[in-house]
Scaffold this active site. Structure first.
Site, PDB file in Angstrom:
ATOM      1  CB  ALA A 270      -9.528  40.740  66.869  1.00  0.00           C
ATOM      2  CD  GLU A 306      -6.123  41.213  66.274  1.00  0.00           C
ATOM      3  OE1 GLU A 306      -5.409  42.401  65.887  1.00  0.00           O
ATOM      4  OE2 GLU A 306      -6.369  40.392  65.333  1.00  0.00           O
TER       5      GLU A 306
HETATM    6  N1  TRP Z   1      -5.721  44.314  61.544  1.00  0.00           N
HETATM    7  C1  TRP Z   1      -6.890  43.343  61.726  1.00  0.00           C
HETATM    8  C2  TRP Z   1      -6.164  41.943  61.834  1.00  0.00           C
HETATM    9  O1  TRP Z   1      -5.674  41.720  62.978  1.00  0.00           O
HETATM   10  C3  TRP Z   1      -7.929  43.029  60.698  1.00  0.00           C
HETATM   11  C4  TRP Z   1      -9.068  44.100  60.650  1.00  0.00           C
HETATM   12  C5  TRP Z   1      -9.791  44.232  61.821  1.00  0.00           C
HETATM   13  C6  TRP Z   1      -9.631  44.737  59.598  1.00  0.00           C
HETATM   14  N2  TRP Z   1     -10.771  45.047  61.382  1.00  0.00           N
HETATM   15  C7  TRP Z   1     -10.998  45.553  60.138  1.00  0.00           C
HETATM   16  C8  TRP Z   1      -9.363  44.980  58.301  1.00  0.00           C
HETATM   17  C9  TRP Z   1     -11.460  46.026  59.548  1.00  0.00           C
HETATM   18  C10 TRP Z   1     -10.271  45.868  57.413  1.00  0.00           C
HETATM   19  C11 TRP Z   1     -11.240  46.469  58.073  1.00  0.00           C
HETATM   20  O2  TRP Z   1      -5.891  41.405  61.076  1.00  0.00           O
HETATM   21 ZN    ZN Z   2      -3.677  41.100  61.667  1.00  0.00          ZN
END
Ligand code: TRP
Ligand code: ZN
Length: 878
Positions: A270, A306
Site C-alpha cells: 500500500a 499507511e
Molecule cells: N511507502 C510504502 C509503504 O508504506 C511502500 C511502497 C508502496 C513502495 N509502493 C511502493 C515502495 C512502490 C517502492 C515502490 O511502506
Molecule cells: Zn511505509
C-alpha cells in the site's frame, strides 16, 4: 525494454549518501492538469520555481523525466525552443535560469502501456498512480527528490465517475461531451512521491470521523463494483487507527477527507499518498468467507501503517532516500504498537519476531546485507527491505526501551515541533530523542550504519559464600559485504533472575542503588560486559532478552535451562523463545542422526513439552506448538541439508501427533466454534489452536485424520478453517487432496484474491511433485505475469518452499529464474525483488551452489537487463 534498461557492459552507477547536495531550485507550488486517456494522457504542469538560497548561484535546472513525450515547454508564458534546453537520458536540463520563474510543461504519457506499475497506469479499466520512490518523473519533468516540497493543486478531466487526488476536492464541472472536471487542493507542502491520482468507475463505502479537536473528516474506501461488501474491516481499522494516533501520540488528521482506493495490480502492499492512500486489494477486501484471520490482521496493520505515515513520512518527510528508515522503521514501530494494543501484545510480538528472523536476519546474513541507513544504492526500489523496515523498527523500539516510554513520547513531540513540514534525516530524529531524554544516543547510532546481526553469548557464575551472581555478556558481529570489521553495539538486554522454583527475584546490581522487582535493562556496550548482582539467595537462572529487547542472536543456553525457562518465566516471549530453542536443538540432533545414517528419534522431552502446552491460553499455545520452520532450522546449519531437515521435522511432527493423538483430538473437538464466527482475539486464538491440533493429527497418520481435515474443508464457513484444511490436505498424497483443490478452484475461480491462495497452497506443498506442478500452473489460464499478486502467490511462494525450491535436480531454480527473466522486461521492480532466494547459494552444498550461480549468471546475461534486477543479481552472485 523497461524504461530503466541499461547496457550490461557498463555497470550502473552507485548513488552515494556522501554525495548529497541540496536542490538548486525549490518549487513552491505545483499546478497539474490531467486530460485522461488510456493511450495518450496529456499532463500540463505549472511549477513556480525559485533558486534555493542554500545552493550555488549558477546551477542549471535539472528535471528528471522517464518515458515522457514533451509537447510544450514555456517559461513565464514564453515558449522555450530546443536552443534553451537539452533532453538528456535522465530528463531535461535548462542551463540558463532566472532566480525565479514559472515553468509550464506539457507532456504526453501512455497509462495503458505502463506495465511497470510506476507513474500513471491502468488497472481493470481504471487509472491509478504510484509515485514512490521515483514514479513522478514518469508523469512530468520534475526534480524527483523528496527534499523538494510544494503545495499542489490537481485538475482531472475525464469521463470517469470518480476522480480523486490529494487534499480537499472542489466542485465538479460538466464540460459536455460526457467529460467532467474537478480540482483537488492540498494545502500541505509535500514531496512529489506523495502525489496520487485515482479515476474510474469505482464505488465507495463512506463513513466519517471527528478528530479530538472537532474537525469532521469524510472517509471513503473506493473499490470495484461488487466489492462493496468487503470494506467494513478496512473502514473499521481506519477509524481505530485515527483514534489510536490521537490517544497514544497526540497526532490528529489534518484534511477534510481521507480516501483509500484499492487496486488489484500493485507492486507493494500500500502507499501513503497524502489524503489518498492507494492499496493493494489484498490489504483492503475481506469478509469471513474470503479472508483468513491472518488477512484480517494484515489489513488492520497495513491500514494503520499507511494512516500513521500521515505524520511520520508526510508531515515530516525524508531529506533523501538514504533516510528511508526515518519514515519506514518508525512507522512499522508505530503499526506494531497499534496492533499490539488491539489484541494480545505478546502473541503479536512473537509473530513480529518470527517475521524479523525469517526475512531480516536472513538478509543480514547474506550477500544483500546492508545497514538500516545504506551508504549507497543503484536502484532505491531495491532498498524497501526487511532491514530498512523491520530492523529499522527494532532500532526505534530499542531507543524507546533505553530512554523509556514517557521520554520517547516527549522525543516524538519534539521531533514534530522542530521538523513539521520539513524533509529531514535520521540524525535529526535521534537528536530529538536525545534532547528530550537527556540520554546520550551517539554510540547507539551505530545501529543505523553497521549491517549484520550481533551474536551474544552469556557466561555466569554464582558464589555461595558472598551471594554474588556474575553475568558476562559477550557480543560479536560477523563481517558483511563491504564491512569486514565490526564494532560492538549498544544492546539493551531486558532481563530478570529466577530462583530454583521459577519465582522471579528482586535484583540488586552493584553500582545501582535501586533494587528492581521485575524486568531490568542491562546495557551491553562492549565486546564483553560483566554485571554483578548482590544478595542473590540461591543460584539463579537468568531470563534474557525479554520481549526480544534487541535484534540479536542469543545462543548457548543449555537444553535444561531452556526447558526451565519455557515452563516458568514470567515473560511470555521468553517462554515461547525458550521452547522454540529447545525444539530446535532436538530437531538438529535428529538431522545429525539422519546424516549419520541413523533413524531420527524424537526426544520424549519434546513430546512432554508439547503436551504441557495444550492447556495454555489458546493464541499463545498455537504459537508454542508450531515447531521451528525448515528455513529457521536451516539458518542454524553451516551447510544446509534441506532433505534431512524436512525428514527430521516431519518425523518429529508425526511422533508428536501420534503420542498426543487423544488429547489433540479432544482439544480439537472442544475448540469447535459453537456460537458461529467472530473476529475477536479470543476467537482467532481458538481457531489457530484448533487448526494446530488438526495439523498434528494428520501428521500423526491416524486413519481418521485426513477425513477430519476433509470434513473441515467441506463444512465451509470461514476462510481460516477452509484454507488451513486445504493446506493440510495439499501436503498429503491422497484423493481428498485432489478433490479439495478442485472444489476450491470451482468455487473461487472468479475471485482473484482467493484464487491467489489456491496458487500459493500448491506452490507451498511439500509433496515431491511440487516443482512440476508449479511449472504447469505457470501455464494455467488464470496465471498472469502482469499481476504481481499472482506472481507472488505462485512463484515467490515456491521460492519459500525450502525442500522443493532446493530440489537437487535444479528444476526449482530454473523455473524460478525463468520467471525473473520473463518478468524483467515488463515489471523490473517486482522481478528484482524476486532475486534474493537464489542469492542464498553460499549456504548449500557445491552441487546446488553451482546450479544457483548458473541461474544468476543466466539472469545477468539477459540483454537489456534492468538496473533494478542487475543490482540484485550482481550483488547476489558476488
Ligand atoms: N511507502 C510504502 C509503504 O508504506 C511502500 C511502497 C508502496 C513502495 N509502493 C511502493 C515502495 C512502490 C517502492 C515502490 O511502506
Ligand atoms: Zn511505509
Amino acid at each position: 525494454m523497461p524504461a530503466d534498461a541499461i547496457a550490461t557492459d557498463v555497470a550502473p552507477q552507485e548513488i552515494r549518501l556522501a554525495d548529497y547536495t541540496p536542490p538548486p531550485f525549490l518549487i513552491d507550488t505545483v499546478d497539474l492538469r490531467f486530460d485522461l486517456d488510456e493511450a495518450a494522457t496529456t499532463v500540463v504542469a505549472s511549477l513556480s520555481l525559485r533558486r534555493n538560497p542554500a545552493a550555488p548561484i549558477d546551477a542549471a535546472l535539472h528535471l528528471d523525466g522517464e518515458a515522457l513525450t514533451l509537447l510544450r515547454l514555456a517559461r513565464d508564458g514564453t515558449p522555450l525552443t530546443e536552443a534553451d534546453y537539452h533532453i538528456v537520458k535522465s530528463g531535461l536540463v535548462i542551463p540558463d535560469m532566472p532566480d525565479a520563474c514559472t515553468l509550464q510543461i506539457e507532456t504526453r504519457i501512455a497509462p495503458a502501456d505502463n506495465s511497470e506499475l510506476s507513474g500513471l497506469y491502468v488497472s481493470g479499466g481504471n487509472y491509478f498512480t504510484q509515485c514512490e520512490a521515483q514514479g513522478f518523473r514518469r508523469i512530468t519533468y520534475f526534480p524527483d527528490r523528496p527534499d523538494v516540497m510544494s503545495r499542489y493543486t490537481t485538475t482531472i478531466i475525464s469521463a470517469c465517475p470518480v476522480m480523486l487526488s490529494n487534499g480537499n476536492p472542489g466542485p465538479i464541472s460538466d464540460l459536455g461531451d460526457h467529460r467532467r472536471s474537478v480540482t483537488w487542493t492540498d494545502p500541505h507542502p509535500k514531496p512529489c512521491y506523495l502525489f496520487a491520482l485515482v479515476a474510474g468507475d469505482l464505488v465507495s463505502v463512506k463513513d466519517h470521523f471527528t478528530t479530538r479537536s472537532g474537525r469532521p473528516v469524510e472517509l471513503g474506501v473506493y473499490v470495484r463494483r461488487g466489492d462493496e461488501d468487503r470494506c467494513a474491516h478496512a473502514m473499521h481499522s481506519l477509524k481505530t487507527s485515527m483514534r489510536w494516533d490521537e490517544d497514544v501520540f497526540g497526532l490528529e488528521y489534518d484534511l477534510d477527507v481521507f480516501n483509500i482506493a484499492a487496486v488489484s495490480d500493485f507492486n507493494m502492499g500500500a502507499m501513503e499518498n497524502k489524503g489518498l492512500n492507494v492499496f493493494n486489494t489484498k490489504y483492503v477486501l475481506a469478509r469471513p468467507e474470503t479472508a483468513t484471520d491472518t488477512d484480517y490482521q494484515g489489513i488492520e496493520t497495513v491500514i494503520a501503517h499507511e494512516y500513521f505515515h500521515n505524520w511520520t513520512g508526510n508531515r515530516v518527510t525524508c531529506r533523501d532516500w538514504f533516510q528511508l528508515s526515518l519514515k519506514e522503521g518508525l512507522t512499522v514501530y508505530r503499526d506494531q504498537e497499534f496492533s499490539a494494543d488491539q489484541g494480545s501484545r505478546s502473541v503479536k510480538r512473537i509473530g513480529d519476531v518470527r517475521g524479523l528472523r525469517a526475512a531480516q536476519f536472513r538478509e543480514d546474513a547474506g550477500p544483500l546485507a546492508h545497514p538500516v541507513q545504506p551508504a549507497s544504492y543503484m536502484a532505491i526500489d531495491n532498498f524497501y527491505t526487511a532491514t530498512v523496515y523491520n530492523k529499522g523498527a527494532e532500532v526505534i523500539r530499542m531507543m524507546a526501551t533505553i530512554i523509556g516510554r514517557p521520554a520517547f513520547r516527549r522525543g516524538m513531540d519534539l521531533y514534530f515541533a522542530r521538523h513539521d513540514n520539513q524533509a529531514v534525516t535520521i540524525d535529526d530524529f535521534v537528536q530529538a530523542m536525545q534532547d528530550a531524554s537527556g540520554v546520550d544516543l551517539q554510540d547507539f547510532k551505530l545501529w543505523y550504519h553497521q549491517a549484520g546481526t550481533p551474536e551474544i553469548s552469556v557466561e555466569d557464575s554464582y558464589d555461595t559464600a558472598t551471594k554474588r551472581y556474575t553475568l558476562t555478556i559477550r557480543q560479536t558481529t560477523k563481517p558483511t559485504p563491504g564491512q569486514p570489521d565490526k564494532s560492538p553495539q549498544v544492546i539493551p538486554v531486558a532481563m530478570g533472575l529466577l530462583d530454583g522454583n521459577g519465582q522471579q527475584l528482586t535484583t540488586s546490581l552493584q553500582g545501582d542503588p535501586e533494587p528492581v522487582a521485575g524486568t531490568r535493562i542491562l546495557l551491553a556496550t562492549q565486546t564483553e560486559n560483566s554485571f554483578e548482582f548482590t544478595d542473590v539467595a540461591s543460584p539463579p537462572v537468568p531470563s534474557l532478552l525479554r520481549d526480544f529487547s534487541a535484534p540479536v542472536k542469543l545462543s548457548g543456553l543449555t537444553p535444561d535451562r531452556l526447558r526451565f525457562l519455557a515452563a516458568h518465566d514470567s515473560d511470555p516471549f521468553v517462554r515461547w523463545e525458550s521452547g522454540q530453542q529447545f525444539a530446535a536443538s532436538v530437531l538438529l540432533d535428529m538431522v545429525a542422526a539422519i546424516q549419520a545414517g541413523r533413524e531420527p528419534v524424537t526426544d520424549p522431552a519434546l513430546i512432554e513439552a508439547m503436551a504441557s502446552i495444550l492447556d495454555q491460553e489458546a493464541a499463545f499455545a498455537a504459537e508454542a506448538l508450531a515447531l521451528p520452520g525448515e528455513a529457521s532450522l536451516a539458518d542454524k546449519m553451516a551447510i544446509v541439508d534441506v532433505d534431512a531437515i524436512h525428514t527430521a521435522r516431519d518425523a518429529a511432527r508425526a511422533a508428536i501427533g501420534q503420542a498426543l493423538s487423544r488429547p489433540l483430538r479432544a482439544l480439537y473437538d472442544k475448540l469447535t466454534d459453537s456460537g458461529g464466527y467472530t473476529m475477536d482475539g479470543a476467537a482467532i486464538g481458538r481457531r489457530s489452536l484448533r487448526n494446530a491440533c488438526l495439523s498434528y493429527l494428520v501428521a500423526g497418520g491416524d486413519a481418521q485424520a485426513v477425513p477430519l481435515a476433509k470434513a473441515q474443508f467441506d463444512a465451509g464457513g470461514n476462510m481460516t478453517d477452509v484454507l488451513t484444511a486445504l493446506a493440510i490436505l495439499s501436503g498429503e498424497d491422497c484423493l481428498q487432496r485432489v478433490q479439495a483443490l478442485d472444489a476450491f478452484y470451482q468455487a473461487w475461480r472468479g475471485d482473484p484474491l482467493v484464487l491467489d491462495k489456491w496458487f500459493a497452497i500448491q506452490a507451498l506443498s511439500p509433496l515431491p511433485a511440487t516443482a512440476q506442478s508449479v511449472q504447469e500452473l505457470k501455464n494455467h489460464p488464470d496465471f498472469d505475469l502482469r499481476n504481481p499478486n499472482r506472481i507472488r502467490a505462485l512463484v515467490s511462494s515456491f521460492g519459500a518452499n525450502q525442500v522443493r525450491f532446493h530440489d537437487r535436480s535444479g528444476a526449482g531454480y530454473s523455473l524460478y529464474a525463468d520467471t525473473i527473466v520473463q518478468l524483467d522486461p515488463t515489471n523490473s521492480q517486482v522481478a528484482a525483488r524476486m532475486v534474493s532466494p537464489l542469492g542464498q547459494w553460499r549456504r548449500f552444498d557445491t552441487a546446488r551452489q553451482t546450479l544457483m550461480q548458473a541461474e544468476l549468471q543466466r539472469i545477468l546475461d539477459l540483454p537489456g537487463l534492468s538496473r533494478n534486477t542487475f543490482e540484485m543479481a550482481s550483488k547476489s552472485i558476488a
